[in-house]
Design an enzyme around this catalytic site. Structure first.
Site, PDB file in Angstrom:
ATOM      1  N   LYS A   1      -0.469 -14.326  20.117  1.00  0.00           N
ATOM      2  CA  LYS A   1      -1.427 -15.406  19.917  1.00  0.00           C
ATOM      3  C   LYS A   1      -0.944 -16.325  18.815  1.00  0.00           C
ATOM      4  CE  LYS A   1      -6.296 -16.056  18.757  1.00  0.00           C
ATOM      5  NZ  LYS A   1      -7.542 -15.379  18.392  1.00  0.00           N
TER       6      LYS A   1
ATOM      7  N   ASN B   1       0.833  -1.191   0.000  1.00  0.00           N
ATOM      8  CA  ASN B   1       0.000   0.000   0.000  1.00  0.00           C
ATOM      9  C   ASN B   1       0.873   1.250   0.000  1.00  0.00           C
ATOM     10  OD1 ASN B   1      -2.343   1.632   0.217  1.00  0.00           O
ATOM     11  ND2 ASN B   1      -3.355   0.029   1.419  1.00  0.00           N
TER      12      ASN B   1
ATOM     13  N   THR C   1      11.883  -6.294  15.787  1.00  0.00           N
ATOM     14  CA  THR C   1      13.328  -6.294  16.024  1.00  0.00           C
ATOM     15  C   THR C   1      13.905  -7.700  16.109  1.00  0.00           C
ATOM     16  OG1 THR C   1      12.997  -6.224  18.415  1.00  0.00           O
ATOM     17  CG2 THR C   1      13.216  -4.102  17.287  1.00  0.00           C
ATOM     18  N   LYS C   2      13.037  -8.701  16.246  1.00  0.00           N
ATOM     19  CA  LYS C   2      13.482 -10.089  16.385  1.00  0.00           C
ATOM     20  C   LYS C   2      12.612 -10.976  15.489  1.00  0.00           C
ATOM     21  CE  LYS C   2      15.255  -9.780  21.094  1.00  0.00           C
ATOM     22  NZ  LYS C   2      16.350  -9.005  20.764  1.00  0.00           N
TER      23      LYS C   2
ATOM     24  N   GLY D   1      -0.278  -1.367   9.108  1.00  0.00           N
ATOM     25  CA  GLY D   1       0.184  -0.024   8.782  1.00  0.00           C
ATOM     26  C   GLY D   1       1.190   0.535   9.769  1.00  0.00           C
TER      27      GLY D   1
ATOM     28  N   HIS E   1      23.559   0.982  10.869  1.00  0.00           N
ATOM     29  CA  HIS E   1      24.795   1.702  11.142  1.00  0.00           C
ATOM     30  C   HIS E   1      25.367   1.228  12.473  1.00  0.00           C
ATOM     31  CE1 HIS E   1      24.007   4.678   7.962  1.00  0.00           C
ATOM     32  NE2 HIS E   1      22.748   4.526   8.307  1.00  0.00           N
TER      33      HIS E   1
END
Length: 183
Positions: free
Chosen positions: A181, A83, A163-164, A140, A113
């Site tokens: 869930k 989108n 992040t994981k 979104g 970085h």
């Protein structure tokens, strides 16, 4: 001695100001510009540009605006939809499976970085590949960080920061994104 492009794709420090990389980014930016400034009704022209920009195995629909660094590191499967406002920093491989839906303003960042300010000020960068499985819906405003793998049949809630790694068959959300869930 590896080229800066080879270093970039293997996840070690590289110089993003390397002439070859600058030219390749400019090429992709020109294609992004063309894609983002073409009428939505000109579907065939949009598909021609996308074929030059990314690797697609099947039907692809990307709403404008769309931005990426190189394009050639993005591989999408069948029935891919992104989108409005999608950005993919593809300094490394970004592999996206079949039947993947990206809601507005999804950001996928393979680029990163150093946290050490001396290294960062020296212009060092590196990247990590990202993988998104089949049948995934990304809500979104989600940010997918470098090196993350998202499994099959996953829903990522809106506004998440992934992040994981996220396993198969789950709903995950939050900052940082966590499984809430199994499905």
């Amino acid at each position: 001695m590896k080229s800066e492009k080879e270093k970039m794709l293997t996840g070690v420090y590289y110089n993003a100001c390397d002439e070859e990389l600058v030219k390749e980014r400019e090429y992709a930016q020109d294609l992004n510009f063309d894609l983002n400034n073409i009428r939505p009704s000109e579907r065939e022209k949009r598909q021609e540009i996308l074929k030059k920009l990314i690797i697609a195995k099947g039907a692809v629909h990307i709403e404008s605006p769309f931005n990426c660094d190189y394009g050639y590191n993005i591989e999408v499967g069948e029935n891919f939809y992104a989108n409005y406002g999608c950005t993919i920093l593809d300094c490394n491989k970004v592999k996206i499976g079949d039947n993947v839906l990206l809601a507005p303003n999804v950001q996928i960042y393979a680029a990163t970085h150093p946290t050490n300010p001396i290294e960062r000020l020296a212009g060092k960068e590196y990247s990590k590949p990202i993988s998104i499985g089949n049948n995934v819906w990304v809500g979104g405003g989600t940010i997918i960080c470098p090196g993350v793998k998202i499994g099959d049949n996953v829903t990522i809630g809106a506004g998440s920061v992934v992040t994981k790694d996220i396993p198969n068959n789950v709903i995950a959300l939050g900052n940082p994104c966590k499984v809430i869930k199994s499905i």
